[in-house]
Motif scaffolding. Structure first.
Motif, PDB file in Angstrom:
ATOM      1  N   LYS A  87       0.844  -1.194   0.000  1.00  0.00           N
ATOM      2  CA  LYS A  87       0.000   0.000   0.000  1.00  0.00           C
ATOM      3  C   LYS A  87       0.876   1.240   0.000  1.00  0.00           C
ATOM      4  N   ASN A  88       0.453   2.228  -0.774  1.00  0.00           N
ATOM      5  CA  ASN A  88       1.170   3.495  -0.863  1.00  0.00           C
ATOM      6  C   ASN A  88       0.381   4.582  -0.150  1.00  0.00           C
ATOM      7  N   ALA A  89       1.080   5.525   0.406  1.00  0.00           N
ATOM      8  CA  ALA A  89       0.428   6.734   0.908  1.00  0.00           C
ATOM      9  C   ALA A  89       0.240   7.648  -0.291  1.00  0.00           C
ATOM     10  N   LEU A  90      -0.888   8.306  -0.372  1.00  0.00           N
ATOM     11  CA  LEU A  90      -1.203   9.147  -1.517  1.00  0.00           C
ATOM     12  C   LEU A  90      -1.476  10.558  -1.034  1.00  0.00           C
ATOM     13  N   ARG A  91      -0.865  11.537  -1.692  1.00  0.00           N
ATOM     14  CA  ARG A  91      -1.072  12.942  -1.327  1.00  0.00           C
ATOM     15  C   ARG A  91      -1.413  13.709  -2.589  1.00  0.00           C
ATOM     16  N   ALA A  92      -2.509  14.447  -2.543  1.00  0.00           N
ATOM     17  CA  ALA A  92      -2.902  15.292  -3.666  1.00  0.00           C
ATOM     18  C   ALA A  92      -2.147  16.608  -3.586  1.00  0.00           C
ATOM     19  N   LEU A  93      -1.793  17.163  -4.748  1.00  0.00           N
ATOM     20  CA  LEU A  93      -1.139  18.465  -4.768  1.00  0.00           C
ATOM     21  C   LEU A  93      -1.824  19.375  -5.762  1.00  0.00           C
ATOM     22  N   ARG A  94      -1.848  20.650  -5.450  1.00  0.00           N
ATOM     23  CA  ARG A  94      -2.457  21.660  -6.316  1.00  0.00           C
ATOM     24  C   ARG A  94      -1.680  22.949  -6.121  1.00  0.00           C
ATOM     25  N   LYS A  95      -1.354  23.617  -7.212  1.00  0.00           N
ATOM     26  CA  LYS A  95      -0.611  24.874  -7.141  1.00  0.00           C
ATOM     27  C   LYS A  95      -1.306  25.899  -8.019  1.00  0.00           C
ATOM     28  N   ALA A  96      -1.539  27.067  -7.484  1.00  0.00           N
ATOM     29  CA  ALA A  96      -2.140  28.161  -8.246  1.00  0.00           C
ATOM     30  C   ALA A  96      -1.129  28.712  -9.245  1.00  0.00           C
ATOM     31  N   HIS A  97      -1.617  29.431 -10.213  1.00  0.00           N
ATOM     32  CA  HIS A  97      -0.748  30.043 -11.228  1.00  0.00           C
ATOM     33  C   HIS A  97       0.326  30.913 -10.584  1.00  0.00           C
ATOM     34  N   GLU A  98      -0.056  31.690  -9.577  1.00  0.00           N
ATOM     35  CA  GLU A  98       0.908  32.535  -8.886  1.00  0.00           C
ATOM     36  C   GLU A  98       1.875  31.627  -8.132  1.00  0.00           C
ATOM     37  N   GLY A  99       3.146  31.727  -8.413  1.00  0.00           N
ATOM     38  CA  GLY A  99       4.151  30.914  -7.737  1.00  0.00           C
ATOM     39  C   GLY A  99       4.422  29.577  -8.403  1.00  0.00           C
ATOM     40  N   SER A 100       3.758  29.283  -9.511  1.00  0.00           N
ATOM     41  CA  SER A 100       3.975  28.013 -10.211  1.00  0.00           C
ATOM     42  C   SER A 100       5.359  27.996 -10.861  1.00  0.00           C
ATOM     43  N   HIS A 101       6.023  26.851 -10.779  1.00  0.00           N
ATOM     44  CA  HIS A 101       7.312  26.655 -11.455  1.00  0.00           C
ATOM     45  C   HIS A 101       7.212  25.588 -12.539  1.00  0.00           C
ATOM     46  N   PHE A 102       5.988  25.160 -12.851  1.00  0.00           N
ATOM     47  CA  PHE A 102       5.747  24.117 -13.850  1.00  0.00           C
ATOM     48  C   PHE A 102       5.752  24.778 -15.229  1.00  0.00           C
ATOM     49  N   ALA A 103       6.875  24.696 -15.923  1.00  0.00           N
ATOM     50  CA  ALA A 103       7.019  25.364 -17.219  1.00  0.00           C
ATOM     51  C   ALA A 103       6.440  24.504 -18.330  1.00  0.00           C
ATOM     52  N   VAL A 104       5.598  25.115 -19.151  1.00  0.00           N
ATOM     53  CA  VAL A 104       5.023  24.457 -20.320  1.00  0.00           C
ATOM     54  C   VAL A 104       5.436  25.270 -21.536  1.00  0.00           C
ATOM     55  N   ASN A 105       6.105  24.615 -22.474  1.00  0.00           N
ATOM     56  CA  ASN A 105       6.540  25.256 -23.719  1.00  0.00           C
ATOM     57  C   ASN A 105       6.085  24.392 -24.872  1.00  0.00           C
ATOM     58  N   CYS A 106       5.337  24.978 -25.780  1.00  0.00           N
ATOM     59  CA  CYS A 106       4.804  24.226 -26.912  1.00  0.00           C
ATOM     60  C   CYS A 106       4.876  25.086 -28.166  1.00  0.00           C
ATOM     61  N   CYS A 107       5.386  24.493 -29.222  1.00  0.00           N
ATOM     62  CA  CYS A 107       5.469  25.238 -30.482  1.00  0.00           C
ATOM     63  C   CYS A 107       4.111  25.290 -31.168  1.00  0.00           C
ATOM     64  N   CYS A 108       3.190  24.319 -30.799  1.00  0.00           N
ATOM     65  CA  CYS A 108       1.790  24.296 -31.249  1.00  0.00           C
ATOM     66  C   CYS A 108       1.621  24.298 -32.755  1.00  0.00           C
ATOM     67  N   VAL A 109       2.434  23.552 -33.455  1.00  0.00           N
ATOM     68  CA  VAL A 109       2.234  23.398 -34.893  1.00  0.00           C
ATOM     69  C   VAL A 109       0.968  22.589 -35.071  1.00  0.00           C
ATOM     70  N   ARG A 110      -0.029  23.156 -35.756  1.00  0.00           N
ATOM     71  CA  ARG A 110      -1.359  22.542 -35.797  1.00  0.00           C
ATOM     72  C   ARG A 110      -1.646  21.737 -37.057  1.00  0.00           C
ATOM     73  N   SER A 111      -0.891  21.907 -38.109  1.00  0.00           N
ATOM     74  CA  SER A 111      -1.193  21.162 -39.332  1.00  0.00           C
ATOM     75  C   SER A 111       0.083  20.916 -40.111  1.00  0.00           C
ATOM     76  N   THR A 112       0.010  20.059 -41.123  1.00  0.00           N
ATOM     77  CA  THR A 112       1.194  19.772 -41.931  1.00  0.00           C
ATOM     78  C   THR A 112       1.628  21.006 -42.711  1.00  0.00           C
ATOM     79  N   GLU A 113       0.688  21.873 -43.073  1.00  0.00           N
ATOM     80  CA  GLU A 113       1.071  23.113 -43.754  1.00  0.00           C
ATOM     81  C   GLU A 113       1.946  23.969 -42.843  1.00  0.00           C
ATOM     82  N   ASP A 114       1.564  24.074 -41.555  1.00  0.00           N
ATOM     83  CA  ASP A 114       2.366  24.825 -40.593  1.00  0.00           C
ATOM     84  C   ASP A 114       3.714  24.146 -40.382  1.00  0.00           C
ATOM     85  N   ALA A 115       3.716  22.820 -40.309  1.00  0.00           N
ATOM     86  CA  ALA A 115       4.937  22.074 -40.026  1.00  0.00           C
ATOM     87  C   ALA A 115       5.960  22.201 -41.147  1.00  0.00           C
ATOM     88  N   ALA A 116       5.520  22.412 -42.379  1.00  0.00           N
ATOM     89  CA  ALA A 116       6.444  22.502 -43.513  1.00  0.00           C
ATOM     90  C   ALA A 116       7.450  23.629 -43.328  1.00  0.00           C
TER      91      ALA A 116
END
Length: 84
Positions: free
Chosen positions: A4-33
């Motif tokens: 058995k594992n102990a389980l802890r939920a975590l939640r962080k608001a936008h203010e103070g977040s260090h979770f970096a998300v970077n996405c180039c968001c190429v949406r189609s093959t035309e964009d990818a070309a």
């Protein structure tokens, strides 16, 4: 043998977040070309530190971290719908 594992939920608001998300968001093959990694892609790009939530799985015997799951809570205005 099941453990058995102990389980802890975590939640962080936008203010103070260090979770970096970077996405180039190429949406189609035309964009990818015309896409070159490292090139500026401002029109469809998302770079941010959004709020997030997740779970922390711990071994109750010694407190060791066994697994961490994190999922971003992206704003509706982001050009991507999720990041894990």
């Amino acid at each position: 043998m099941s453990r058995k594992n102990a389980l802890r939920a975590l939640r962080k608001a936008h203010e103070g977040s260090h979770f970096a998300v970077n996405c180039c968001c190429v949406r189609s093959t035309e964009d990818a070309a015309g896409y070159t990694p490292g090139a500026e892609q401002d029109s469809n790009a998302y770079h941010g530190t959004p709020a997030y939530h997740g779970l922390l799985y711990l071994d109750p015997a010694n407190g060791a971290i066994l697994r961490i799951t994190v999922q971003s809570d992206l704003p509706a205005s982001a050009p991507i719908s999720r990041s894990v």
